[in-house]
Design an enzyme around this catalytic site. Structure first.
Site, PDB file in Angstrom:
ATOM      1  N   ALA A 126       0.822  -1.213   0.000  1.00 58.88           N
ATOM      2  CA  ALA A 126       0.000   0.000   0.000  1.00 58.88           C
ATOM      3  C   ALA A 126       0.857   1.264   0.000  1.00 58.88           C
ATOM      4  O   ALA A 126       0.341   2.366   0.126  1.00 58.88           O
ATOM      5  CB  ALA A 126      -0.930  -0.001   1.215  1.00 58.88           C
ATOM      6  N   SER A 130       5.441  -1.209   4.744  1.00 63.85           N
ATOM      7  CA  SER A 130       5.333  -2.459   5.493  1.00 63.85           C
ATOM      8  C   SER A 130       6.707  -3.126   5.565  1.00 63.85           C
ATOM      9  O   SER A 130       7.059  -3.714   6.589  1.00 63.85           O
ATOM     10  CB  SER A 130       4.315  -3.391   4.832  1.00 63.85           C
ATOM     11  OG  SER A 130       4.643  -3.584   3.479  1.00 63.85           O
ATOM     12  N   ASP A 178      11.982   5.609   5.209  1.00 58.78           N
ATOM     13  CA  ASP A 178      11.050   4.696   5.878  1.00 58.78           C
ATOM     14  C   ASP A 178      11.642   4.132   7.165  1.00 58.78           C
ATOM     15  O   ASP A 178      10.978   4.067   8.198  1.00 58.78           O
ATOM     16  CB  ASP A 178      10.666   3.554   4.927  1.00 58.78           C
ATOM     17  CG  ASP A 178      10.210   4.075   3.570  1.00 58.78           C
ATOM     18  OD1 ASP A 178       9.827   5.248   3.506  1.00 58.78           O
ATOM     19  OD2 ASP A 178      10.266   3.319   2.592  1.00 58.78           O
TER      20      ASP A 178
END
Ligand code: GLA
Length: 384
Positions: A126, A130, A178
């Protein structure tokens, strides 16, 4: 609405049923949504991500024989190996778990045999990181098994190990945003990261009656399928053509002199996007909704037209969010699918999500997913 369930108990129970092992620690690391500053991290630029309350949980326990067994609720096959045989050739999803144990060891950190089970509430594919949440949850759980407190230096090592595992094992040449936010985020804030100086600072978000909504278009996004690496190469070419170390140093007038149309547009996105980050911090601080709307709109248009990483589902979600009550909306993350982020009044969440659902149904797209991004804390481990 996808709720941020605490999966500690599920991970520890699954460790017991899968391997017959009692967990000694549970590591946790969040997914993220980026508010602005897209593809700027690998251009020595600025980014402003928020950690999601949705996270990966890694229940773990030490072994004395050097064997490593890792299973995940999201993957059909467990990984089994030996700590002395870890290396960059690990393939598939174990690249993100066994790969990070290898890079931690390469960095000189004591990682020994262990059993581990992962559960995650971060939606896969998405564009919400993740994979970074899996890498960082794995790393902090392994350090927890070794009894190591997560001080500043060790946190930096976790970030570096995650980035290296992703680049050298998973073969995704990502920029580091991230992992940095997954480790250093603070509850209630966004993280302003400067990839030139290496500094980061917490930006408290006084959202008042505003909410951060994330809408997953369900168009699967992959960082390993070439589009991301191609953008990175074009940015590096632009900087080299201008004789600069990175596009962080480029002025817009310089970029407009680049001969190649594609390279010029890619560089224009980076330079204008970096310039939008600090004004967004200011606009969020003062609650200037008109400015947030303009900055998000300009960022989305730049990603759609100059960087060419949007898809029709992202464009539709953004335009529908704005016309149905959001202050601002833009695609977020690597692109080519994934999610959008909107800032909106709390009482507009219902009408905005309903309007996006309806627009997707009418266009024949798969139903989107929605979650509320209440800014959460970075990675940690706790005794089980
Ligand atoms: C992915 C990468 C990050 C960053 C974003 C785009 O999430 O992992 O490093 O480049 O795309 O901003």
């Amino acid at each position: 609405m996808l709720e941020p369930t605490d999966l500690t108990a599920r991970a520890t129970e699954a460790l017991l049923t899968t391997f017959g092992t009692e967990a000694t620690v549970v590591g946790r690391a969040p997914g993220r949504v980026n508010l602005i500053g897209e593809h700027t991290d690998y251009n020595a630029g600025l980014v402003l991500p928020v950690a999601l309350p949705h996270a990966t949980y890694a229940a773990a326990a030490p072994r004395t024989d050097g064997v490593i067994r890792i299973a995940s609720a999201q993957e059909p096959e467990p990984f089994t190996g030996h700590v002395d045989e870890l290396g960059p050739e690990i393939e598939g999803w174990p690249a993100y778990v066994a790969g990070v144990l290898w890079t931690l060891r390469e960095a000189g950190l004591e990682v020994d045999g262990l059993d581990m089970y992962l559960e995650s509430s971060v939606p896969l594919g998405a564009g919400l990181s993740s994979s970074a949440s899996v890498e960082c949850a794995t790393a902090v759980a392994a350090l927890g098994v070794a009894g190591r407190a997560l001080d500043e230096d060790l946190r930096r090592s976790v970030v570096a190990a995650g980035i290296r595992a992703e680049a050298e094992v998973a073969k995704a040449p990502t920029g580091g945003m991230d992992q940095t936010v997954a480790v250093f985020a603070e509850t209630g804030g966004a993280l302003l990261i400067d990839f030139d100086s290496g500094e980061h600072r917490n930006v408290p978000l006084a959202l008042g009656d505003r909410t951060i909504l994330v809408t997953d278009t369900r168009v699967k996004h992959q960082l390993t399928d070439g589009g991301y690496a191609a953008r990175r190469a074009q940015c590096e070419k632009a900087a080299a053509d201008l004789g600069l170390r990175s596009l962080r140093e480029a002025a817009l007038e310089q970029v407009e002199t680049l001969a190649d149309d594609v390279v010029r547009r890619r560089a224009r996105h980076i330079v204008t996007e970096i310039a939008r980050v600090e004004p967004t911090v200011t606009a969020l601080g003062s609650g200037d909704r008109a400015a947030i709307g303009e900055l998000f709109a300009a960022s989305h248009a730049s990603m759609r037209d100059d960087f060419e990483i949007s898809v029709p589902e992202l464009d539709l979600a953004v335009s529908t969010a704005v016309t149905s009550g959001a202050d601002g909306a833009r695609m977020t993350g690597g692109g080519f699918g994934g999610s959008i982020v909107s800032i909106l009044p709390a009482d507009a969440v219902e009408p905005v999500t309903a309007a996006i659902d309806k627009a997707f149904a009418e266009a024949g797209h798969n139903p989107p997913g929605h979650l509320i991004a209440t800014p959460a804390a970075g990675a940690s481990w706790a005794s089980a």
